[in-house]
Design a protein around this motif. Sequence first.
Motif, mmCIF file in Angstrom:
data_model
loop_
_atom_site.group_PDB
_atom_site.id
_atom_site.type_symbol
_atom_site.label_atom_id
_atom_site.label_comp_id
_atom_site.label_asym_id
_atom_site.label_seq_id
_atom_site.Cartn_x
_atom_site.Cartn_y
_atom_site.Cartn_z
ATOM 1 N N GLU A 7 0.853 -1.188 0.000
ATOM 2 C CA GLU A 7 0.000 0.000 0.000
ATOM 3 C C GLU A 7 0.890 1.240 0.000
ATOM 4 N N VAL A 8 0.674 2.103 -0.957
ATOM 5 C CA VAL A 8 1.417 3.363 -1.059
ATOM 6 C C VAL A 8 0.431 4.498 -0.835
ATOM 7 N N GLU A 9 0.748 5.375 0.105
ATOM 8 C CA GLU A 9 -0.169 6.445 0.483
ATOM 9 C C GLU A 9 0.512 7.803 0.376
ATOM 10 N N ALA A 10 -0.003 8.645 -0.519
ATOM 11 C CA ALA A 10 0.441 10.045 -0.666
ATOM 12 C C ALA A 10 1.958 10.161 -0.726
ATOM 13 N N LEU A 11 2.589 9.306 -1.508
ATOM 14 C CA LEU A 11 4.047 9.265 -1.598
ATOM 15 C C LEU A 11 4.561 10.427 -2.445
ATOM 16 N N SER A 12 5.548 11.150 -1.925
ATOM 17 C CA SER A 12 6.111 12.299 -2.626
ATOM 18 C C SER A 12 7.626 12.299 -2.494
ATOM 19 N N ARG A 31 9.700 18.203 -8.121
ATOM 20 C CA ARG A 31 8.830 17.286 -7.391
ATOM 21 C C ARG A 31 8.598 16.087 -8.309
ATOM 22 N N ALA A 32 9.505 15.121 -8.231
ATOM 23 C CA ALA A 32 9.475 13.990 -9.149
ATOM 24 C C ALA A 32 8.271 13.096 -8.938
ATOM 25 N N VAL A 33 7.862 12.930 -7.679
ATOM 26 C CA VAL A 33 6.678 12.141 -7.334
ATOM 27 C C VAL A 33 5.811 13.020 -6.450
ATOM 28 N N ASP A 34 4.530 13.142 -6.808
ATOM 29 C CA ASP A 34 3.665 14.145 -6.179
ATOM 30 C C ASP A 34 2.367 13.499 -5.685
ATOM 31 N N GLY A 35 2.401 12.948 -4.472
ATOM 32 C CA GLY A 35 1.185 12.421 -3.858
ATOM 33 C C GLY A 35 0.640 11.156 -4.500
ATOM 34 N N VAL A 36 1.509 10.207 -4.803
ATOM 35 C CA VAL A 36 1.095 8.968 -5.461
ATOM 36 C C VAL A 36 0.543 7.976 -4.434
ATOM 37 N N SER A 37 -0.608 7.390 -4.751
ATOM 38 C CA SER A 37 -1.231 6.380 -3.885
ATOM 39 C C SER A 37 -1.749 5.229 -4.733
ATOM 40 N N PHE A 38 -1.534 4.006 -4.266
ATOM 41 C CA PHE A 38 -2.099 2.831 -4.930
ATOM 42 C C PHE A 38 -1.948 1.629 -4.014
ATOM 43 N N LYS A 39 -2.646 0.544 -4.361
ATOM 44 C CA LYS A 39 -2.560 -0.716 -3.637
ATOM 45 C C LYS A 39 -2.231 -1.828 -4.617
ATOM 46 N N LEU A 40 -1.436 -2.785 -4.158
ATOM 47 C CA LEU A 40 -1.081 -3.940 -4.973
ATOM 48 C C LEU A 40 -1.448 -5.208 -4.220
ATOM 49 N N PRO A 41 -2.486 -5.931 -4.664
ATOM 50 C CA PRO A 41 -2.853 -7.191 -4.006
ATOM 51 C C PRO A 41 -1.771 -8.253 -4.224
ATOM 52 N N VAL A 229 -1.383 5.174 -14.919
ATOM 53 C CA VAL A 229 -0.784 6.107 -15.878
ATOM 54 C C VAL A 229 -0.303 7.343 -15.127
ATOM 55 N N MET A 230 0.981 7.701 -15.290
ATOM 56 C CA MET A 230 1.560 8.844 -14.597
ATOM 57 C C MET A 230 1.863 9.978 -15.568
ATOM 58 N N TYR A 231 1.702 11.206 -15.060
ATOM 59 C CA TYR A 231 2.056 12.396 -15.826
ATOM 60 C C TYR A 231 2.610 13.439 -14.865
ATOM 61 N N LEU A 232 3.859 13.829 -15.072
ATOM 62 C CA LEU A 232 4.534 14.820 -14.235
ATOM 63 C C LEU A 232 4.370 14.538 -12.745
ATOM 64 N N GLY A 233 4.671 13.306 -12.362
ATOM 65 C CA GLY A 233 4.721 12.947 -10.949
ATOM 66 C C GLY A 233 3.423 12.502 -10.322
ATOM 67 N N ARG A 234 2.303 12.563 -11.057
ATOM 68 C CA ARG A 234 1.014 12.191 -10.490
ATOM 69 C C ARG A 234 0.388 11.053 -11.280
ATOM 70 N N ILE A 235 -0.377 10.203 -10.590
ATOM 71 C CA ILE A 235 -1.184 9.197 -11.271
ATOM 72 C C ILE A 235 -2.460 9.884 -11.752
ATOM 73 N N VAL A 236 -2.723 9.795 -13.058
ATOM 74 C CA VAL A 236 -3.911 10.443 -13.619
ATOM 75 C C VAL A 236 -5.032 9.450 -13.906
ATOM 76 N N GLU A 237 -4.685 8.173 -14.017
ATOM 77 C CA GLU A 237 -5.724 7.159 -14.241
ATOM 78 C C GLU A 237 -5.184 5.801 -13.817
ATOM 79 N N MET A 238 -6.065 4.988 -13.250
ATOM 80 C CA MET A 238 -5.704 3.630 -12.852
ATOM 81 C C MET A 238 -6.919 2.740 -13.082
ATOM 82 N N ALA A 239 -6.700 1.644 -13.827
ATOM 83 C CA ALA A 239 -7.827 0.799 -14.202
ATOM 84 C C ALA A 239 -7.325 -0.574 -14.596
#
Length: 329
Positions: A7-12, A31-41, A229-239
Motif C-alpha cells: 500500500e502506497v499512500e500520498a508518496l512524494s 517534485r518527481a513524485v507528487d502524492g502517489v497512492s495505490f494498492k497492490l494485491p 498512468v503517470m504524468y509529471l509525478g502524479r497518477i492520472v488514471e488507474m484501471a
Amino acid sequence: MTTPLLEVEALSKTFVLPGRTPFARSAGAVRAVDGVSFKLPRQESLGIVGESGCGKSTTGRLVLRLIEPTAGRVLFEGQDILKLDANALRTMRRAMQIVFQDPQSSLDPRMTVEEIVLEPLLVQGARRDAKLKQRARELLELVGLSAAHAERYPHEFSGGQRQRIGIARAIAPQPKLIVCDEPVSALDVSVQAQIINLLQDLKDTLGLSYLFIAHDLAVVRHLCERIAVMYLGRIVEMAPAAALFASPLHPYTQTLLASIPAAHPRDRRTRPTPKGDVPSAMAPPPGCHFHTRCAFARPRCSAEVPALRTLASGRDVACHFAEELEEGP
C-alpha cells in the motif's frame, strides 16, 4: 478484507537542485513524485506507464526505500517500511527485490554469475557451502540458463542472458514483490518477448507480485492486471488493463494510447492530439498538470488540482470532468 501486499499512500519526493557554484543557493526543486497512492494485491501485477521523466522509476525506488521519500507512507504487508531501522529494513528486503533496466551496468563485471546470484543470500547471512552453490545452479536453470554458466562472468553473455541473471538474483531470496524497472527496454525486440514470458512463468510458479515500470504499453498490457498512468509525478488514471485500453477516460491516457502505431490505417484512433510540449518538471502548470495540453481543459482545470477518485463505474481517474468523458459525445 485481505490486507494488500503493498500500500502506497500520498508518496512524494522532491529533489533540490544544487546551485551552479559552491556558494550559490539552490537552483530550484523538482517534485518527481507528487502524492502517489495505490494498492497492490498479492500475486498481482500493477504496471506504471508514462512518458520519460514522469516519475515512474523514482516511484519504484521509493517503494523499496532505495531513495528516501519526502512525504507519504509505504506499507508492506501492513508494516510501514519507512519507520524501520537499518537492520529491520535489511531483513524486510528478503521479500522485496528489483530487476534493473540495464543488465550491463547492474551486474558487477568482477563477480562470477554464481557470486552475483548468491549475493542477496550472503548479505542476509547465509553460509557459502555446497548446498548454497547448488541453489545458484537451480536458480540459473529456473530462468532458462545452464548450471555450467555459474563460473562465467557477465561479459561472456548476451543482453538477454544478462537480464536472466539479474532475474535469478532477484528471485534468490524468495521474495513476494519484485519491482521491474523497465526490464526489457534495453533488449532487442526478439528477446523482449522471451523475458516477458519468463517473468509471467515465474509469477505463476512462485506466486510473485510485480510492480512493473515501463514505457512500452504493449508489454504492460500483456503482463499486468492493472495499469496506472503517470504524468509529471502524479497518477492520472488507474484501471484494469483491458478496460483502460478499451476506453481510456483521462485525456492524457487517450493521447498516450493514440500514439501507439496502428497495424493498419483503418485501425487509427480518432483521439485528441495533445498541444505543445511536456512542461518542465521544475515549473509544472498549476492545477491539473495536463491542462495546458488538454483539448477539454476549462478554467477550473488551471485553478484546482483534480483528486484521483473512483467513479461509479469503478475506474480511478484524476479529472474534474471524468464523468462527461466517460459518457462520451
